[in-house]
Each structure stands twice: as structure tokens, then as C-alpha cells.
Design a protein around this motif. Structure first.
Motif, PDB file in Angstrom:
ATOM      1  N   ARG A 286      36.955  38.264  41.261  1.00 61.88           N
ATOM      2  CA  ARG A 286      35.699  37.645  40.472  1.00 61.88           C
ATOM      3  C   ARG A 286      34.626  38.863  40.972  1.00 61.88           C
ATOM      4  O   ARG A 286      33.746  39.036  40.202  1.00 61.88           O
ATOM      5  CB  ARG A 286      35.556  36.297  40.486  1.00 61.88           C
ATOM      6  CG  ARG A 286      36.641  35.488  39.643  1.00 61.88           C
ATOM      7  CD  ARG A 286      36.017  34.108  39.244  1.00 61.88           C
ATOM      8  NE  ARG A 286      35.459  33.414  40.823  1.00 61.88           N
ATOM      9  CZ  ARG A 286      36.511  32.574  41.149  1.00 61.88           C
ATOM     10  NH1 ARG A 286      37.698  32.228  40.564  1.00 61.88           N
ATOM     11  NH2 ARG A 286      36.122  31.811  42.085  1.00 61.88           N
ATOM     12  N   GLU A 287      34.528  38.788  42.188  1.00 65.87           N
ATOM     13  CA  GLU A 287      33.148  39.370  42.760  1.00 65.87           C
ATOM     14  C   GLU A 287      33.431  40.996  42.880  1.00 65.87           C
ATOM     15  O   GLU A 287      32.418  41.624  43.507  1.00 65.87           O
ATOM     16  CB  GLU A 287      32.991  38.623  44.142  1.00 65.87           C
ATOM     17  CG  GLU A 287      32.535  37.185  43.821  1.00 65.87           C
ATOM     18  CD  GLU A 287      32.493  36.324  45.531  1.00 65.87           C
ATOM     19  OE1 GLU A 287      32.488  37.033  46.581  1.00 65.87           O
ATOM     20  OE2 GLU A 287      31.919  35.238  45.386  1.00 65.87           O
ATOM     21  N   VAL A 308      43.442  33.194  33.317  1.00 64.61           N
ATOM     22  CA  VAL A 308      42.781  34.390  33.075  1.00 64.61           C
ATOM     23  C   VAL A 308      42.031  34.152  31.616  1.00 64.61           C
ATOM     24  O   VAL A 308      42.599  33.516  30.916  1.00 64.61           O
ATOM     25  CB  VAL A 308      43.358  35.783  33.137  1.00 64.61           C
ATOM     26  CG1 VAL A 308      44.067  35.730  34.586  1.00 64.61           C
ATOM     27  CG2 VAL A 308      44.648  35.787  32.237  1.00 64.61           C
ATOM     28  N   GLY A 309      40.787  35.127  31.631  1.00 67.31           N
ATOM     29  CA  GLY A 309      40.208  35.261  30.228  1.00 67.31           C
ATOM     30  C   GLY A 309      40.517  36.789  29.872  1.00 67.31           C
ATOM     31  O   GLY A 309      41.477  37.441  30.472  1.00 67.31           O
ATOM     32  N   ALA A 310      39.709  36.993  28.808  1.00 67.49           N
ATOM     33  CA  ALA A 310      39.855  38.298  28.214  1.00 67.49           C
ATOM     34  C   ALA A 310      39.269  39.278  29.361  1.00 67.49           C
ATOM     35  O   ALA A 310      39.971  40.473  29.093  1.00 67.49           O
ATOM     36  CB  ALA A 310      39.153  38.245  26.966  1.00 67.49           C
ATOM     37  N   ARG A 311      38.526  39.132  30.032  1.00 64.67           N
ATOM     38  CA  ARG A 311      37.986  40.174  31.034  1.00 64.67           C
ATOM     39  C   ARG A 311      38.812  39.920  32.254  1.00 64.67           C
ATOM     40  O   ARG A 311      39.220  38.850  32.861  1.00 64.67           O
ATOM     41  CB  ARG A 311      36.365  40.001  31.076  1.00 64.67           C
ATOM     42  CG  ARG A 311      35.518  39.986  30.248  1.00 64.67           C
ATOM     43  CD  ARG A 311      34.172  40.169  30.803  1.00 64.67           C
ATOM     44  NE  ARG A 311      33.733  39.456  31.661  1.00 64.67           N
ATOM     45  CZ  ARG A 311      33.281  37.909  31.720  1.00 64.67           C
ATOM     46  NH1 ARG A 311      32.974  37.510  30.333  1.00 64.67           N
ATOM     47  NH2 ARG A 311      32.897  37.464  32.787  1.00 64.67           N
ATOM     48  N   PRO A 312      39.042  41.011  32.942  1.00 72.69           N
ATOM     49  CA  PRO A 312      39.783  40.997  34.322  1.00 72.69           C
ATOM     50  C   PRO A 312      39.098  40.228  35.424  1.00 72.69           C
ATOM     51  O   PRO A 312      39.945  39.782  36.234  1.00 72.69           O
ATOM     52  CB  PRO A 312      39.678  42.619  34.552  1.00 72.69           C
ATOM     53  CG  PRO A 312      39.654  43.241  33.297  1.00 72.69           C
ATOM     54  CD  PRO A 312      38.628  42.406  32.367  1.00 72.69           C
ATOM     55  N   ILE A 315      39.305  35.396  36.139  1.00 70.50           N
ATOM     56  CA  ILE A 315      40.302  34.898  36.828  1.00 70.50           C
ATOM     57  C   ILE A 315      40.287  33.658  37.767  1.00 70.50           C
ATOM     58  O   ILE A 315      39.221  33.636  38.449  1.00 70.50           O
ATOM     59  CB  ILE A 315      41.084  36.104  37.673  1.00 70.50           C
ATOM     60  CG1 ILE A 315      42.391  35.749  38.434  1.00 70.50           C
ATOM     61  CG2 ILE A 315      39.829  36.732  38.633  1.00 70.50           C
ATOM     62  CD1 ILE A 315      42.919  36.838  39.198  1.00 70.50           C
ATOM     63  N   ALA A 316      41.271  32.738  37.789  1.00 73.31           N
ATOM     64  CA  ALA A 316      40.826  31.591  38.515  1.00 73.31           C
ATOM     65  C   ALA A 316      42.331  30.937  38.887  1.00 73.31           C
ATOM     66  O   ALA A 316      43.197  31.131  38.381  1.00 73.31           O
ATOM     67  CB  ALA A 316      39.998  30.236  37.790  1.00 73.31           C
TER      68      ALA A 316
END
Length: 384
Positions: A286-287, A308-312, A315-316
Motif C-alpha cells: 500500500r505504501e 483488493v480494490g480497483a487500484r493496485p 490491498i488488505a
């Protein structure tokens, strides 16, 4: 392994069809087996929910794969009725892999199209050199050439003063040409993105070129006495020397990365320089802090659920955490696919590491669960 060539896969939302397709013979029985294999791959995609247009696009792409052009097979990635990327494999898959998932299935690619280093081979004589790139799915390809001074380049056996003067001129020509070759080789190395250099050819000029290379290039350069610039100089011994140099380079990179990983783990008395385990890795992703992602194929955490979402960088490790990143409807995916996507878009390197007991690896040297990372910058850990 740099994953920048996978960028087309991250510009589209998916879901994705991924098929790793092995090599087949070009005879009549091979054609029949290919048809059956294609049918099996497409049936798997349909059973997993792939739409008809994407399945048909995959079918067409697989039927066009030819044994001559793809001796080790090919991987195909498709979505929205279109094949977005078709990549030649360096090694044949042990089994056919077909899947329909929110993200492209990438981990098998690390082994099959893999981290074989790109080698820049310089075929040297006393008048110049030809450069050739080795490695990757494309096969050997020219990387240019350099021509130095052509005269005088041959010494004589006479002890006459004028002849000794001429011989000095010859040696000056050799020295000048060595510098020209080294300068061109430095440039070819930078432009090609090669990982290592092998010098082949004239036994007198070869070490002279080696000595004149820049420090960075000299550090990844080796010499072989086999082969040369003249036509017909190729030999099995030269091919083996090049492959040995590539294997040594890969082994050294893995050993170096594992040394850094072991030294930088949490628990040392220094800021953390390496992390392992999915929660720590998704935080680093994420960072944008992952410098080198370490992947051990077959590790138990590779297929761990990750959100995950749309952006790489969305993420979690938990669904609730993904929602706090701005994704109202996160998708569950494999951890390795999510982390490889994040590594690719942030230009991180990816390295396959051997399992314990492979190549002398110890269980304490490799990432727990099969996933770890070396970080771009460190941070102080917070005591629990």
C-alpha cells in the motif's frame, strides 16, 4: 524479474482468463492433442464462469500457437472478449493451467518465463566486436557491433628496428580498439537492460577489454575461452559457458537477497529492512515500499485470501481494512496475485527463491509462508 511487460494486464478491471499452454508436436497426432487440450482449457474457463466472447478469444489464440515458434509453450491472458497479452514461455509447464479469476494468475509465470537473467555476449577480435543478447523468450538477438581501427593489427616476427616500430603501432591499435569496444559495450549494457556480460573471442584483446570496462559493468562480467567473432566459432562449449554464467548470476542474486532478508527481518536491533507474511506485505505494498518481492512457489500463504480494490495499492488482509481504503465493494483474490500486481505497477523486482533444502537453503533463510520482501526504505517498528 521485472514485470513491466505485464502493464497491459493492469489497465483493465477483469475478471481474467489465464491459460498456461504446454508445447505440442507438429505432426498429425500433435494437432489432435492440441485440439483436445484447447477444448479442455476452454471448458474449464466456462465452468468457472468465463463469458463466451473471452473464451472464444482464448480458443482462437491457443489454436494459433505453433510448436516451432513456441517450443516450450505460451501463456495467454484475456478479458472482455480480447486477448490482452500472449507471452512465450521459457520452460514448459508441468501441467496445463486454466483459470477465471478477478486478477491474472501470475505466479506460474515467474518459473516458466522466469527470472533467467539476460546476458549480453560480446564476440571480440582485434578490430571490433559483435554484441548479442541471450535470455528471455525471444531467443538470441543482435545488440549491435563496434569497429575499431583496421590497420595495423598483425605483428611480424622480424627483429629489425623498423619492424619493432611497426609492432608497437600494432599493439597501440589493439589497445585503442580495446578501449573502443569497452566504451561501446558499456553503452550496450545500459541500453539493453542486460543483467550480466560474457566476453568471448581473442585471448589477447578479451582481457584488455575487460580491464577497460566501467566498474559497474566489470562487476557483472565474466570471460570464456570458447567461441569468437569469426564465422563458425560457435560451439557447444560456448553455449555451456554462457548458461553457466547465467546460472551463477541467478544463484548469486538469490543468495544476496536472502542474506539481506535474513539480516533485515523484524527482531533485529535495526530498523526493519525486510518483512514477511501477508499482513506486513500488504501494508508495504500500500505504501509502495516493496523493492524486491520474494516468492517461494508452493508456499502455504500464496493462496491466502486477500482483499483488493480497483487500484493496485488498494490491498488488505481483511475485507474491513479494504473498505477503509476507499473501496466499497472489495474483491477477494489470492495473495500472490495481488502482491505481484502491486509489485509490477511500482516497478519492484520479483525474485523466486528456492524452498528449504534446495540449493542449500535453510528454513530460517526463506520467507515464512512463501512470501517476503526487501523494502525500499526502512521504518522503526512499534513495540507491541
Amino acid at each position: 524479474m521485472q514485470l513491466s511487460f505485464l502493464q497491459p494486464l493492469f489497465d483493465r478491471p477483469g475478471p481474467w482468463a489465464t491459460v498456461y499452454f504446454g508445447p505440442l508436436q507438429s505432426d498429425e497426432s500433435g494437432a489432435k492433442r492440441r485440439e483436445l487440450s484447447v477444448r479442455e482449457a476452454c471448458r474449464t474457463l466456462e465452468e468457472e464462469g468465463a463469458d463466451a466472447a473471452t473464451t472464444e478469444a482464448v480458443r482462437d489464440a491457443l489454436l494459433r500457437i505453433g510448436p516451432a515458434e513456441d517450443p516450450a509453450g505460451r501463456v495467454v491472458f484475456a478479458t472482455g472478449g480480447e486477448v490482452l497479452l500472449s507471452h512465450r514461455l521459457s520452460r514448459p509447464p508441468q501441467r496445463q493451467i486454466s483459470c477465471w479469476a478477478p486478477l491474472p494468475r501470475l505466479t506460474p509465470l515467474l518459473e516458466l518465463a522466469g527470472q533467467d537473467p539476460v546476458c549480453l555476449v560480446a564476440y571480440i577480435d582485434r578490430t571490433g566486436a559483435d554484441f548479442e543478447l541471450r535470455g528471455g523468450a525471444a531467443g538470441p538477438r543482435s545488440a549491435g557491433q563496434v569497429e575499431g581501427e583496421q590497420h595495423p593489427v598483425h605483428r611480424t616476427a622480424s627483429s629489425d628496428w623498423s619492424e619493432r616500430h611497426f609492432q608497437l603501432k600494432v599493439e597501440n591499435t589493439w589497445e585503442h580498439n580495446a578501449g573502443e569496444i569497452a566504451e561501446a559495450l558499456n553503452a550496450a549494457y545500459e541500453e539493453s537492460g542486460a543483467d550480466l556480460v560474457v566476453l568471448a573471442g581473442d585471448p589477447r584483446e578479451r582481457p584488455a577489454v575487460h580491464e577497460k570496462l566501467s566498474e559497474a559493468v566489470r562487476g557483472v562480467t565474466t570471460e570464456t575461452e570458447h567461441g569468437g567473432r569469426a564465422a563458425g566459432s560457435a560451439s557447444p562449449a560456448l553455449e555451456e559457458a554462457i548458461e553457466q554464467a547465467r546460472r551463477r548470476h541467478t544463484r548469486h542474486r538469490v543468495e544476496e537477497a536472502l542474506d539481506r532478508f535474513r539480516a533485515g527481518r523484524v527482531g533485529t536491533d535495526r530498523p526493519t529492512e525486510a518483512v514477511e507474511g501477508v499482513p506486513a506485505l500488504v501494508e508495504a505494498a500500500r505504501e509502495h515500499r516493496i523493492d524486491t518481492l520474494l516468492v517461494r512457489p508452493g508456499g502455504p500463504e500464496l493462496d491466502r485470501d486477500t482483499w483488493v480494490g480497483a487500484r493496485p495499492d488498494q490491498i488488505a488482509a481483511r475485507r474491513s481494512d479494504a473498505r477503509t481504503l476507499g473501496e466499497s465493494d472489495p474483491t477477494v483474490v489470492r495473495a500472490d496475485d495481488a502482491l505481484l500486481r502491486a509489485a509490477a505497477v511500482t516497478a519492484a523486482d520479483v525474485l523466486v527463491v528456492p524452498p528449504a533444502d534446495d540449493d542449500g537453503a535453510d528454513a530460517t533463510d526463506i520467507p515464512t509462508g512463501g512470501l517476503g520482501a526487501l523494502l525500499r526504505w526502512t521504518y522503526e517498528t512499534t513495540p507491541a
